[in-house]
Scaffold this active site. Structure first.
Site, PDB file in Angstrom:
ATOM      1  N   GLY A  28       0.830  -1.196   0.000  1.00  0.00           N
ATOM      2  CA  GLY A  28       0.000   0.000   0.000  1.00  0.00           C
ATOM      3  C   GLY A  28       0.866   1.248   0.000  1.00  0.00           C
ATOM      4  O   GLY A  28       2.004   1.220   0.483  1.00  0.00           O
TER       5      GLY A  28
ATOM      6  N   GLN B   7       3.003   9.931   1.090  1.00  0.00           N
ATOM      7  CA  GLN B   7       4.300   9.254   1.216  1.00  0.00           C
ATOM      8  C   GLN B   7       5.240   9.597   0.063  1.00  0.00           C
ATOM      9  O   GLN B   7       6.444   9.373   0.152  1.00  0.00           O
ATOM     10  CB  GLN B   7       4.114   7.728   1.295  1.00  0.00           C
ATOM     11  CG  GLN B   7       3.426   7.277   2.580  1.00  0.00           C
ATOM     12  CD  GLN B   7       3.283   5.778   2.615  1.00  0.00           C
ATOM     13  OE1 GLN B   7       2.302   5.228   2.118  1.00  0.00           O
ATOM     14  NE2 GLN B   7       4.265   5.096   3.174  1.00  0.00           N
TER      15      GLN B   7
ATOM     16  N   CYS C 271       5.824  -0.274   7.129  1.00  0.00           N
ATOM     17  CA  CYS C 271       5.449   0.885   6.321  1.00  0.00           C
ATOM     18  C   CYS C 271       6.666   1.316   5.513  1.00  0.00           C
ATOM     19  O   CYS C 271       7.776   1.351   6.033  1.00  0.00           O
ATOM     20  CB  CYS C 271       5.016   2.018   7.248  1.00  0.00           C
ATOM     21  SG  CYS C 271       4.561   3.526   6.387  1.00  0.00           S
ATOM     22  N   LEU C 272       6.439   1.653   4.237  1.00  0.00           N
ATOM     23  CA  LEU C 272       7.558   2.084   3.395  1.00  0.00           C
ATOM     24  C   LEU C 272       8.185   3.368   3.923  1.00  0.00           C
ATOM     25  O   LEU C 272       9.342   3.659   3.612  1.00  0.00           O
ATOM     26  CB  LEU C 272       7.086   2.278   1.951  1.00  0.00           C
ATOM     27  CG  LEU C 272       6.602   0.999   1.246  1.00  0.00           C
ATOM     28  CD1 LEU C 272       6.057   1.317  -0.132  1.00  0.00           C
ATOM     29  CD2 LEU C 272       7.731  -0.025   1.153  1.00  0.00           C
TER      30      LEU C 272
ATOM     31  N   HIS D  78      -4.538   1.370   7.604  1.00  0.00           N
ATOM     32  CA  HIS D  78      -3.163   1.884   7.717  1.00  0.00           C
ATOM     33  C   HIS D  78      -2.954   3.030   6.723  1.00  0.00           C
ATOM     34  O   HIS D  78      -2.436   4.091   7.079  1.00  0.00           O
ATOM     35  CB  HIS D  78      -2.187   0.724   7.456  1.00  0.00           C
ATOM     36  CG  HIS D  78      -0.748   1.117   7.355  1.00  0.00           C
ATOM     37  ND1 HIS D  78       0.221   0.607   8.200  1.00  0.00           N
ATOM     38  CD2 HIS D  78      -0.092   1.954   6.512  1.00  0.00           C
ATOM     39  CE1 HIS D  78       1.400   1.145   7.871  1.00  0.00           C
ATOM     40  NE2 HIS D  78       1.233   1.951   6.845  1.00  0.00           N
ATOM     41  N   GLU D  79      -3.379   2.816   5.472  1.00  0.00           N
ATOM     42  CA  GLU D  79      -3.164   3.853   4.436  1.00  0.00           C
ATOM     43  C   GLU D  79      -4.054   5.069   4.688  1.00  0.00           C
ATOM     44  O   GLU D  79      -3.624   6.204   4.472  1.00  0.00           O
ATOM     45  CB  GLU D  79      -3.431   3.277   3.042  1.00  0.00           C
ATOM     46  CG  GLU D  79      -2.534   2.106   2.629  1.00  0.00           C
ATOM     47  CD  GLU D  79      -1.059   2.384   2.800  1.00  0.00           C
ATOM     48  OE1 GLU D  79      -0.636   3.544   2.655  1.00  0.00           O
ATOM     49  OE2 GLU D  79      -0.312   1.443   3.109  1.00  0.00           O
TER      50      GLU D  79
ATOM     51  N   HIS E 167      -2.558   7.490   7.016  1.00  0.00           N
ATOM     52  CA  HIS E 167      -1.559   8.388   6.404  1.00  0.00           C
ATOM     53  C   HIS E 167      -2.212   9.704   5.946  1.00  0.00           C
ATOM     54  O   HIS E 167      -1.583  10.758   5.996  1.00  0.00           O
ATOM     55  CB  HIS E 167      -0.918   7.732   5.174  1.00  0.00           C
ATOM     56  CG  HIS E 167       0.214   6.804   5.489  1.00  0.00           C
ATOM     57  ND1 HIS E 167       1.399   7.215   6.060  1.00  0.00           N
ATOM     58  CD2 HIS E 167       0.368   5.470   5.268  1.00  0.00           C
ATOM     59  CE1 HIS E 167       2.216   6.180   6.193  1.00  0.00           C
ATOM     60  NE2 HIS E 167       1.615   5.100   5.719  1.00  0.00           N
TER      61      HIS E 167
END
Ligand code: NI
Length: 172
Positions: free
Chosen positions: A46, A51, A94-95, A136-137, A140
């Protein structure tokens, strides 16, 4: 298509609250395509627009497992309509928080309304990894990272390690 640089914590831009998308047009679709390519390249399941430094309420997700056909989902202006009382625990990463993982408890199922790649309104009832990933996304988009759901002690430790890694990266 192009690979976009991914911001990592504690970059203050990751704390921004993203703005609603006004129109799903070709420019936005180009961004969606680039985000998808960036996510597959990372690799991750994701990615939220913030991000890659774009404060728009937009996500790309693909939770297909290794060896399965790709199943990209685009979510523009996602809104949670309902969450289950039942919770699920996942070891999240997470990236933007590279190489750190922590258990986070969230509702096991969610119903989300959004606009798709073509700007059409859709609803999805998500379960399993997709439900976790969507939450989660969507966090963000409000400037929340998964480490904001864990203890302050563990979060501080992770952020210190990330800062140190960035300093070393800058000189080395
Ligand atoms: Ni993330």
């Amino acid at each position: 298509m192009a690979l976009l640089p991914i911001l990592t914590a504690p970059d203050p831009r990751l704390k921004a609250v993203s703005n609603p998308v006004a129109a799903v047009d070709d420019d936005l679709r180009r961004l969606m395509d680039d985000m998808l390519e960036t996510m597959y390249d990372a690799p991750g399941v994701g990615l939220a627009a913030i991000q890659v430094g774009v404060a728009k309420r937009l996500l790309v997700i693909d939770t297909a497992g290794e060896g399965e056909a790709r199943q990209p989902h685009f979510f523009v202006n996602p809104e949670i309509l309902w969450v289950s009382e039942e919770l699920a625990l996942y070891n999240e990463g997470c990236l933007s928080v590279p190489e750190h993982y922590a258990d986070v408890e969230r509702p096991a199922e969610v119903r989300v309304r959004y606009l798709d790649y073509h700007g059409n309104p859709q609803e999805i009832h998500a379960t399993g990894l997709l439900a976790t990933c969507l939450q989660h996304e969507m966090d963000h988009l409000d400037g929340i990272l998964f480490i904001d759901h864990i203890s302050a002690l563990k979060r501080g430790m992770i952020l210190r390690k990330l800062k140190k890694a960035q300093r070393l990266g800058a000189v080395g």
